[in-house]
Design an enzyme around this catalytic site. Structure first.
Site, PDB file in Angstrom:
ATOM      1  N   ASP A   1      97.128  35.046  49.472  1.00 17.20           N
ATOM      2  CA  ASP A   1      97.269  36.282  48.695  1.00 17.20           C
ATOM      3  C   ASP A   1      96.166  36.314  47.641  1.00 17.20           C
ATOM      4  OD1 ASP A   1      99.598  36.202  50.204  1.00 17.20           O
ATOM      5  OD2 ASP A   1     100.867  37.007  48.600  1.00 17.20           O
TER       6      ASP A   1
ATOM      7  N   LYS B   1      98.483  44.293  49.040  1.00 16.12           N
ATOM      8  CA  LYS B   1      99.611  43.866  48.183  1.00 16.12           C
ATOM      9  C   LYS B   1      99.435  44.515  46.826  1.00 16.12           C
ATOM     10  CE  LYS B   1     101.489  39.594  46.110  1.00 16.12           C
ATOM     11  NZ  LYS B   1     101.389  38.112  46.118  1.00 16.12           N
TER      12      LYS B   1
ATOM     13  N   LYS C   1     102.584  44.836  51.241  1.00 19.32           N
ATOM     14  CA  LYS C   1     103.477  43.933  50.505  1.00 19.32           C
ATOM     15  C   LYS C   1     103.674  44.479  49.106  1.00 19.32           C
ATOM     16  CE  LYS C   1     104.006  39.194  48.736  1.00 19.32           C
ATOM     17  NZ  LYS C   1     103.473  37.799  48.770  1.00 19.32           N
TER      18      LYS C   1
HETATM   19  O1  LIG Z   1     104.138  38.146  44.484  1.00 23.44           O
HETATM   20  C1  LIG Z   1     103.804  37.754  43.412  1.00 23.44           C
HETATM   21  C2  LIG Z   1     104.415  38.133  42.144  1.00 23.44           C
HETATM   22  O2  LIG Z   1     104.058  37.213  41.172  1.00 23.44           O
HETATM   23  C3  LIG Z   1     105.934  38.247  42.091  1.00 23.44           C
HETATM   24  O3  LIG Z   1     106.209  38.956  40.904  1.00 23.44           O
HETATM   25  P1  LIG Z   1     107.519  38.691  40.022  1.00 23.44           P
HETATM   26  O4  LIG Z   1     107.345  37.330  39.411  1.00 23.44           O
HETATM   27  O5  LIG Z   1     107.524  39.815  39.004  1.00 23.44           O
HETATM   28  O6  LIG Z   1     108.710  38.738  40.959  1.00 23.44           O
END
Ligand SMILES: O=C[C@H](O)COP(=O)(O)O
Length: 222
Positions: free
Chosen positions: A89, A151, A180
């Site tokens: 990612d 994403k 995503k």
């Molecule tokens: O997908 C990566 C992100 O850091 C997830 O975000 P979050 O920590 O707000 O759930």
């Protein structure tokens, strides 16, 4: 809808310790999440814990700012793949996007894809920092570079996943690659709305809250 199969069970906090990563992987196996998403330093551990489970090991590249050398992102990606990361990612060169330097954005992504060696590349465009037109243009750069996903957010920048942004990305992406949604996804309701809008993967540190309190594998057979 098997909601768990959409979720990348994520722990990217700088203070995450070994025992936290082991617990994350155990949860991902129990709930049958799509992947775990961890910082590069924990790729070896996560890949070891997840071997044979079907859960993928995702890590982040050039994270969370995207503001490093393309060669550094490529080197980080190459090392992660050598250590058995299945998904990368990466964060785009956001400053180049803001300046309209789209060739530089595309090339940055291409150079990570070139060393991905079969790993899935998801490209974080940090929607909270982009205008709607920049979001559309960033999607075009992701498509041109040949990544498998776009994403929305790092979760460390302003804002996070919104239904409106997923709908906007879907208008450009169509069914060509995956979308995503990530950043600030905390509830089952939010998750369902983002999937209905077109997301096929959800990056969240709240996977357990969203997928329920009892993992499917521990539910008694009726
Ligand atoms: O997908 C990566 C992100 O850091 C997830 O975000 P979050 O920590 O707000 O759930």
């Amino acid at each position: 809808m098997n909601l768990a199969s959409y979720i990348d069970h994520t722990l990217l906090k700088p203070g995450a310790a070994v025992e936290d990563i082991i617990k994350l992987c155990e949860e991902a196996e129990q709930y049958k999440f799509a992947a775990v998403c961890v910082n590069p330093i924990y790729v070896d551990l996560a890949a070891h814990c997840l071997a044979g489970t079907g859960v993928k090991t995702a890590t982040v590249i050039g994270f969370p700012l995207g503001a490093t050398f393309t060669s550094a992102k490529a080197a980080e990606a190459k090392e992660a793949v050598l250590r058995k990361a299945n998904e990368l990612d990466m964060v785009i060169h956001i400053g180049a996007a803001k300046a309209g330097l789209w060739e530089a954005v595309t090339d940055d992504i291409k150079q990570v894809i070139e060393v991905a060696d079969g790993a899935v590349v998801k490209v974080i465009i940090e929607t909270g920092l982009l205008t709607d037109d920049e979001k559309r243009r960033a999607c075009q750069a992701v498509l041109e570079a040949g990544a498998q996903f776009v994403k929305t957010s790092t979760g460390f920048g302003p804002g996070g996943a919104t239904v409106e942004d997923i709908q906007l990305l879907k208008q450009i992406i169509g069914d060509k690659i995956g979308i995503k949604a990530s950043g600030g996804i905390r509830t089952l309701e939010q998750a369902k709305e983002l999937i209905a809008a077109g997301a096929i993967r959800l990056g969240t540190s709240a996977g357990l809250a969203i997928a329920g309190s009892v993992p499917p594998s521990s539910k008694k057979e009726k």
